[in-house]
Design a protein around this motif. Structure first.
Motif, PDB file in Angstrom:
ATOM      1  N   CYS A   1      10.961   2.709   2.995  1.00  0.00           N
ATOM      2  CA  CYS A   1      11.378   2.415   1.623  1.00  0.00           C
ATOM      3  C   CYS A   1      11.967   3.696   1.052  1.00  0.00           C
ATOM      4  O   CYS A   1      11.238   4.647   0.755  1.00  0.00           O
ATOM      5  N   GLY A   2      13.300   3.756   0.943  1.00  0.00           N
ATOM      6  CA  GLY A   2      13.951   5.012   0.597  1.00  0.00           C
ATOM      7  C   GLY A   2      14.926   4.905  -0.554  1.00  0.00           C
ATOM      8  O   GLY A   2      15.247   3.814  -1.043  1.00  0.00           O
ATOM      9  N   LEU A   3      15.396   6.068  -0.977  1.00  0.00           N
ATOM     10  CA  LEU A   3      16.375   6.190  -2.053  1.00  0.00           C
ATOM     11  C   LEU A   3      17.526   7.067  -1.572  1.00  0.00           C
ATOM     12  O   LEU A   3      17.301   8.166  -1.055  1.00  0.00           O
ATOM     13  N   ARG A   4      18.749   6.607  -1.763  1.00  0.00           N
ATOM     14  CA  ARG A   4      19.937   7.447  -1.560  1.00  0.00           C
ATOM     15  C   ARG A   4      20.391   7.856  -2.963  1.00  0.00           C
ATOM     16  O   ARG A   4      21.003   7.076  -3.695  1.00  0.00           O
ATOM     17  N   TYR A   5      20.044   9.065  -3.349  1.00  0.00           N
ATOM     18  CA  TYR A   5      20.306   9.546  -4.705  1.00  0.00           C
ATOM     19  C   TYR A   5      21.143  10.814  -4.608  1.00  0.00           C
ATOM     20  O   TYR A   5      20.730  11.795  -3.996  1.00  0.00           O
ATOM     21  N   ARG A   6      22.329  10.780  -5.255  1.00  0.00           N
ATOM     22  CA  ARG A   6      23.302  11.852  -5.092  1.00  0.00           C
ATOM     23  C   ARG A   6      23.600  12.011  -3.594  1.00  0.00           C
ATOM     24  O   ARG A   6      23.901  11.049  -2.932  1.00  0.00           O
ATOM     25  N   ASP A   7      23.431  13.205  -3.078  1.00  0.00           N
ATOM     26  CA  ASP A   7      23.746  13.429  -1.659  1.00  0.00           C
ATOM     27  C   ASP A   7      22.484  13.635  -0.828  1.00  0.00           C
ATOM     28  O   ASP A   7      22.534  14.238   0.235  1.00  0.00           O
ATOM     29  N   ARG A   8      21.347  13.110  -1.314  1.00  0.00           N
ATOM     30  CA  ARG A   8      20.086  13.235  -0.586  1.00  0.00           C
ATOM     31  C   ARG A   8      19.460  11.866  -0.356  1.00  0.00           C
ATOM     32  O   ARG A   8      19.701  10.930  -1.122  1.00  0.00           O
ATOM     33  N   PHE A   9      18.647  11.797   0.683  1.00  0.00           N
ATOM     34  CA  PHE A   9      17.869  10.592   0.961  1.00  0.00           C
ATOM     35  C   PHE A   9      16.391  10.949   0.847  1.00  0.00           C
ATOM     36  O   PHE A   9      15.931  11.923   1.455  1.00  0.00           O
ATOM     37  N   TYR A  10      15.662  10.147   0.074  1.00  0.00           N
ATOM     38  CA  TYR A  10      14.232  10.361  -0.132  1.00  0.00           C
ATOM     39  C   TYR A  10      13.460   9.204   0.501  1.00  0.00           C
ATOM     40  O   TYR A  10      13.675   8.043   0.137  1.00  0.00           O
ATOM     41  N   SER A  11      12.562   9.531   1.411  1.00  0.00           N
ATOM     42  CA  SER A  11      11.737   8.519   2.061  1.00  0.00           C
ATOM     43  C   SER A  11      10.452   8.347   1.254  1.00  0.00           C
ATOM     44  O   SER A  11       9.505   9.124   1.397  1.00  0.00           O
ATOM     45  N   VAL A  12      10.426   7.330   0.414  1.00  0.00           N
ATOM     46  CA  VAL A  12       9.332   7.165  -0.546  1.00  0.00           C
ATOM     47  C   VAL A  12       8.085   6.570   0.107  1.00  0.00           C
ATOM     48  O   VAL A  12       6.961   7.005  -0.159  1.00  0.00           O
ATOM     49  N   LYS A  13       8.262   5.560   0.948  1.00  0.00           N
ATOM     50  CA  LYS A  13       7.133   4.897   1.613  1.00  0.00           C
ATOM     51  C   LYS A  13       7.551   4.482   3.014  1.00  0.00           C
ATOM     52  O   LYS A  13       8.684   4.016   3.226  1.00  0.00           O
ATOM     53  N   ILE A  14       6.636   4.640   3.966  1.00  0.00           N
ATOM     54  CA  ILE A  14       6.888   4.165   5.322  1.00  0.00           C
ATOM     55  C   ILE A  14       5.679   3.361   5.798  1.00  0.00           C
ATOM     56  O   ILE A  14       4.581   3.477   5.244  1.00  0.00           O
ATOM     57  N   GLY A  15       5.889   2.538   6.814  1.00  0.00           N
ATOM     58  CA  GLY A  15       4.779   1.782   7.372  1.00  0.00           C
ATOM     59  C   GLY A  15       5.209   1.080   8.646  1.00  0.00           C
ATOM     60  O   GLY A  15       6.402   0.979   8.954  1.00  0.00           O
ATOM     61  N   TYR A  16       4.220   0.628   9.398  1.00  0.00           N
ATOM     62  CA  TYR A  16       4.518  -0.091  10.636  1.00  0.00           C
ATOM     63  C   TYR A  16       3.373  -1.035  10.953  1.00  0.00           C
ATOM     64  O   TYR A  16       2.242  -0.880  10.460  1.00  0.00           O
ATOM     65  N   ASP A  17       3.689  -2.037  11.776  1.00  0.00           N
ATOM     66  CA  ASP A  17       2.681  -2.981  12.233  1.00  0.00           C
ATOM     67  C   ASP A  17       1.881  -2.321  13.359  1.00  0.00           C
ATOM     68  O   ASP A  17       2.463  -1.889  14.362  1.00  0.00           O
ATOM     69  N   PRO A  18       0.559  -2.186  13.206  1.00  0.00           N
ATOM     70  CA  PRO A  18      -0.233  -1.518  14.251  1.00  0.00           C
ATOM     71  C   PRO A  18      -0.120  -2.186  15.623  1.00  0.00           C
ATOM     72  O   PRO A  18      -0.377  -1.538  16.643  1.00  0.00           O
ATOM     73  N   GLU A  19       0.291  -3.446  15.668  1.00  0.00           N
ATOM     74  CA  GLU A  19       0.474  -4.107  16.958  1.00  0.00           C
ATOM     75  C   GLU A  19       1.538  -3.409  17.788  1.00  0.00           C
ATOM     76  O   GLU A  19       1.498  -3.417  19.021  1.00  0.00           O
ATOM     77  N   PHE A  20       2.518  -2.764  17.085  1.00  0.00           N
ATOM     78  CA  PHE A  20       3.618  -2.092  17.791  1.00  0.00           C
ATOM     79  C   PHE A  20       3.422  -0.583  17.866  1.00  0.00           C
ATOM     80  O   PHE A  20       4.344   0.144  18.254  1.00  0.00           O
ATOM     81  N   ALA A  21       2.232  -0.104  17.510  1.00  0.00           N
ATOM     82  CA  ALA A  21       1.978   1.341  17.526  1.00  0.00           C
ATOM     83  C   ALA A  21       2.230   1.974  18.896  1.00  0.00           C
ATOM     84  O   ALA A  21       2.751   3.098  18.966  1.00  0.00           O
ATOM     85  N   PRO A  22       1.900   1.314  20.009  1.00  0.00           N
ATOM     86  CA  PRO A  22       2.149   1.958  21.314  1.00  0.00           C
ATOM     87  C   PRO A  22       3.617   2.261  21.588  1.00  0.00           C
ATOM     88  O   PRO A  22       3.931   3.057  22.481  1.00  0.00           O
ATOM     89  N   TYR A  23       4.512   1.645  20.823  1.00  0.00           N
ATOM     90  CA  TYR A  23       5.945   1.840  21.044  1.00  0.00           C
ATOM     91  C   TYR A  23       6.559   2.841  20.051  1.00  0.00           C
ATOM     92  O   TYR A  23       7.784   3.015  20.050  1.00  0.00           O
TER      93      TYR A  23
END
Length: 371
Positions: A272-294
């Protein structure tokens, strides 16, 4: 209240603040620190979800009719190190990413006048507390200097180390510069995960697409360890409302970027990110633990960074504290600090003496004794 060439006022009601949107964002556009987390829209949504139990205390400085300075603050009572303190605290919490004061470029003298206003503020205060200010803030040195010149004790206390990536040059050059073992691991996981289904990477920026992608991301995060720990977005209605409302506003303004990686038809990771001016901010990340090995989070990051290089984005800001998964990308780091400016009185003096004099000496003694 007039301080030199500036007239200061304190915004104490939400309705007063709502009326300032155009002036506030005009100030931000011309300020030394232009961050999406300082937008009027950000603070409006933040206050409606997190701040209503406190007292709004936003301090504005005008030169003539033009707003040249803003301190987004609230007044709250806090017990710190056992001492009851009346704090003028930044409008921040764990979801705020980064904070700063708004100072129009060329109006740096407003910082001195702001400290003069604090000395004459009708309501008493013990501590000005600004959380999560970047060490390279263009405002921070001037604030510390102005506070000390006004006779206040002012200190910066390290909070955390945040990684970021300058995106100059080409993706190919950057990728080839990463550690061979990490690149090999990414290729290996890419090969293995497609046995579960084809990989698809998409970035949503349209308001309707952003709303749908965010809902998927919130569900993914709830399945992870954050859901079990009660720290996921969905675990708190106020937090869920904050992110939902903010990302909708960001999408309407053209800043929102919701990245999703799917394996077959199954969502696997999001950013979950923001492209603001000439920067990208990664506000929130997440993943399904079922795919954690990958390492699906890292696979998503690879696709996203490659895209940002191609778009000419100048910087990718991971936000939050550095960890091993962020170190894999060989980022630079930006220190973040909490700023303490102490008022006059016995309680502020006691807190300052303990936190910045006694405790560091005790730690140093214990460290030497341990050796």
């Amino acid at each position: 209240m007039t301080e030199g060439a500036y007239a200061f006022e304190e915004i104490q009601t939400f309705q007063e603040f709502l009326a300032l949107e155009d002036e506030w964002n005009d100030l931000l556009d011309g300020s030394l620190a232009d961050l999406p987390f300082l937008r009027h829209e950000w603070f409006r949504i933040w206050w409606s979800q997190f701040g209503v139990q406190h007292r709004l205390a936003i301090i504005l400085g005008r030169r003539g009719r033009k707003v040249c300075f803003a301190a987004p603050l609230m007044e709250r009572s806090r017990r710190m190190m056992g001492l009851p303190l009346t704090c003028l605290q930044s409008l921040t919490n764990d979801h705020s990413c980064r904070f700063d004061l708004l100072v129009r470029e060329g109006e740096e003298s407003a910082l001195e006048r702001f400290c003069g206003y604090l000395a004459r503020r009708p309501r008493p205060w013990d501590l000005l507390l600004l959380q999560d200010v970047a060490e390279d803030s263009p405002v921070l040195p001037g604030l510390i200097r102005a506070a000390r010149n006004a006779g206040y004790r002012a200190e910066a206390d390290h909070a955390y180390t945040c990684p970021y990536l300058p995106l100059g040059g080409s993706w190919a050059d950057y990728w080839s510069g990463l550690k061979p073992k990490f690149r090999s691991n990414i290729r290996n996981r890419s090969t293995r995960v497609v046995l579960r289904g084809p990989l698809d990477f998409r970035v949503a920026s349209d308001p309707e697409q952003v709303a749908a992608a965010l809902a998927v991301g919130i569900e993914l995060e709830q399945r992870s360890w954050k859901g079990n720990a009660g720290s996921a977005i969905a675990s708190d209605p106020s937090v869920a409302a904050f992110y939902t409302q903010w990302m909708q506003v960001a999408a309407d303004r053209g800043w929102a970027r919701l990245s999703l990686l799917t394996v077959g038809s199954e969502p696997a990771a999001f950013d979950c990110g923001l492209r603001y001016r000439d920067r990208f901010y990664s506000v929130k990340i997440g993943y399904d633990p079922e795919f954690a090995p990958y390492s699906v989070g890292q696979l998503l990051k690879r696709e996203l960074l490659q895209r940002l290089f191609a778009e000419g984005v100048r910087e990718y800001d991971f936000l939050g504290e550095i960890n091993d998964s962020k170190r894999d990308w060989l980022p630079r780091t930006r220190e973040h600090e909490w700023i303490f400016v102490y008022g006059r009185g016995i309680l502020p003096r006691l807190h300052y003496a303990y936190k910045f004099q006694l405790r560091p000496r005790v730690k140093a003694l214990l460290k030497r004794a341990g050796k």
